[in-house]
Scaffold this active site. Structure first.
Site, PDB file in Angstrom:
ATOM      1  N   CYS A  42     -51.276 -54.928 -14.152  1.00 14.81           N
ATOM      2  CA  CYS A  42     -50.171 -55.152 -13.208  1.00 14.81           C
ATOM      3  C   CYS A  42     -50.567 -54.588 -11.849  1.00 14.81           C
ATOM      4  O   CYS A  42     -51.290 -53.602 -11.749  1.00 14.81           O
ATOM      5  CB  CYS A  42     -48.904 -54.460 -13.704  1.00 14.81           C
ATOM      6  SG  CYS A  42     -47.466 -54.770 -12.642  1.00 14.81           S
ATOM      7  N   ASP A  44     -48.799 -52.971  -9.948  1.00 19.65           N
ATOM      8  CA  ASP A  44     -48.065 -51.721  -9.733  1.00 19.65           C
ATOM      9  C   ASP A  44     -49.008 -50.592  -9.294  1.00 19.65           C
ATOM     10  O   ASP A  44     -50.017 -50.329  -9.958  1.00 19.65           O
ATOM     11  CB  ASP A  44     -47.350 -51.333 -11.036  1.00 19.65           C
ATOM     12  CG  ASP A  44     -46.318 -50.238 -10.821  1.00 19.65           C
ATOM     13  OD1 ASP A  44     -46.702 -49.149 -10.332  1.00 19.65           O
ATOM     14  OD2 ASP A  44     -45.133 -50.466 -11.117  1.00 19.65           O
ATOM     15  N   ARG A  46     -48.862 -47.586  -9.546  1.00 18.13           N
ATOM     16  CA  ARG A  46     -48.957 -46.411 -10.414  1.00 18.13           C
ATOM     17  C   ARG A  46     -49.884 -46.609 -11.612  1.00 18.13           C
ATOM     18  O   ARG A  46     -49.998 -45.734 -12.467  1.00 18.13           O
ATOM     19  CB  ARG A  46     -47.551 -46.031 -10.910  1.00 18.13           C
ATOM     20  CG  ARG A  46     -46.619 -45.641  -9.775  1.00 18.13           C
ATOM     21  CD  ARG A  46     -45.169 -45.664 -10.214  1.00 18.13           C
ATOM     22  NE  ARG A  46     -44.736 -47.023 -10.548  1.00 18.13           N
ATOM     23  CZ  ARG A  46     -43.499 -47.339 -10.963  1.00 18.13           C
ATOM     24  NH1 ARG A  46     -42.593 -46.403 -11.101  1.00 18.13           N
ATOM     25  NH2 ARG A  46     -43.183 -48.594 -11.231  1.00 18.13           N
ATOM     26  N   HIS A  98     -47.396 -52.245 -18.577  1.00 18.03           N
ATOM     27  CA  HIS A  98     -46.886 -50.868 -18.538  1.00 18.03           C
ATOM     28  C   HIS A  98     -45.389 -50.835 -18.756  1.00 18.03           C
ATOM     29  O   HIS A  98     -44.681 -51.779 -18.432  1.00 18.03           O
ATOM     30  CB  HIS A  98     -47.267 -50.190 -17.212  1.00 18.03           C
ATOM     31  CG  HIS A  98     -46.635 -50.806 -15.997  1.00 18.03           C
ATOM     32  ND1 HIS A  98     -45.570 -50.226 -15.331  1.00 18.03           N
ATOM     33  CD2 HIS A  98     -46.892 -51.953 -15.343  1.00 18.03           C
ATOM     34  CE1 HIS A  98     -45.222 -50.996 -14.317  1.00 18.03           C
ATOM     35  NE2 HIS A  98     -45.997 -52.043 -14.293  1.00 18.03           N
ATOM     36  N   CYS A 101     -41.987 -51.729 -16.170  1.00 16.14           N
ATOM     37  CA  CYS A 101     -42.567 -52.713 -15.235  1.00 16.14           C
ATOM     38  C   CYS A 101     -41.453 -53.471 -14.494  1.00 16.14           C
ATOM     39  O   CYS A 101     -40.577 -54.083 -15.119  1.00 16.14           O
ATOM     40  CB  CYS A 101     -43.449 -53.701 -15.999  1.00 16.14           C
ATOM     41  SG  CYS A 101     -44.229 -54.946 -14.940  1.00 16.14           S
TER      42      CYS A 101
HETATM   43 CO    CO Z   1     -45.575 -53.813 -13.426  1.00 16.37          CO
END
Ligand code: CO
Length: 211
Positions: A42, A44, A46, A98, A101
């Site tokens: 992803c 993302d 993090r 994750h 998400c």
């Molecule tokens: Co995500």
């Protein structure tokens, strides 16, 4: 100092530190990359592939998009897959989702994210629909989206196996092995939820006559 200027400054310090510890570091890395892994994760911020797996530059070939999707018409994903499998000859492909998400959560709502994002997230809605009975029974919204994140990773692993790129490689190289993992933002741990070894059974509908 502007925020982006700090990045450039940090970069100088990082490069200097690397060279100090190992003078040949960049010279070696610049010549060739031989990563053993392709990571489909992803976007993302993090979930940085190298950091959470304790790997270094050169070890993981990375593709990231919203909610780590394998869309069969996505030329970007397919090019990365083709290059990683047929040129880099990676041994393992990890689809890493994750918990928590945002993309997965968004796909469960009825919010109109406008044409482009709606289109991207619709593929996640399909994963929900295929698992409707199980997901509808989960009342807690966080638990529901976390389970969808797991099911989504499993579906994306299966989608990889449906491509001629993977089916060809399984026949010719007995590789790569496919893995589905889900990362926990709250504990930093990777949860393996699926593995398809090279040569695994593919639904006959998606099997191609490979010459
Ligand atoms: Co995500």
């Amino acid at each position: 100092m502007k925020s982006y200027e700090k990045l450039l400054l940090e970069n100088k310090a990082w490069a200097a530190e690397k060279v100090e510890k190992d003078p040949g570091y960049f010279r070696r890395l610049s010549k060739v990359q031989t990563p053993e892994f392709l990571w489909i994760g992803c976007s993302d911020s993090r979930v940085p592939a190298n950091e959470i797996t304790g790997t270094q530059p050169g070890e993981i070939f990375v593709h990231r998009n919203i909610a780590n999707m394998v869309i069969h018409t996505d030329i970007n994903l397919l090019s990365v897959l083709d290059y990683a499998v047929n040129f880099l000859k990676v041994k393992h492909i990890v689809v890493c989702g994750h918990y928590g998400c945002g993309g997965v959560k968004a796909s469960i709502t009825n919010h109109d994210y406008k044409a482009l994002l709606n289109m991207w997230l619709r593929s996640l809605k399909d994963v929900y629909r295929h698992n409707r009975e199980e997901l509808d029974a989960i009342e807690d919204p966080d638990k529901k989206s976390d389970r969808l994140a797991e099911l989504n990773v499993m579906e994306q692993v299966v989608r990889l196996s449906q491509t001629t790129i993977i089916q060809n490689a399984w026949k010719e190289q007995q590789a790569p092995h496919l893995h589905g993992w889900v990362y926990g933002l709250k504990d930093g741990l990777l949860n393996p939820v699926m593995e398809l070894k090279a040569g695994s059974e593919v639904d006959q509908l998606y099997r191609y006559d490979i010459i």
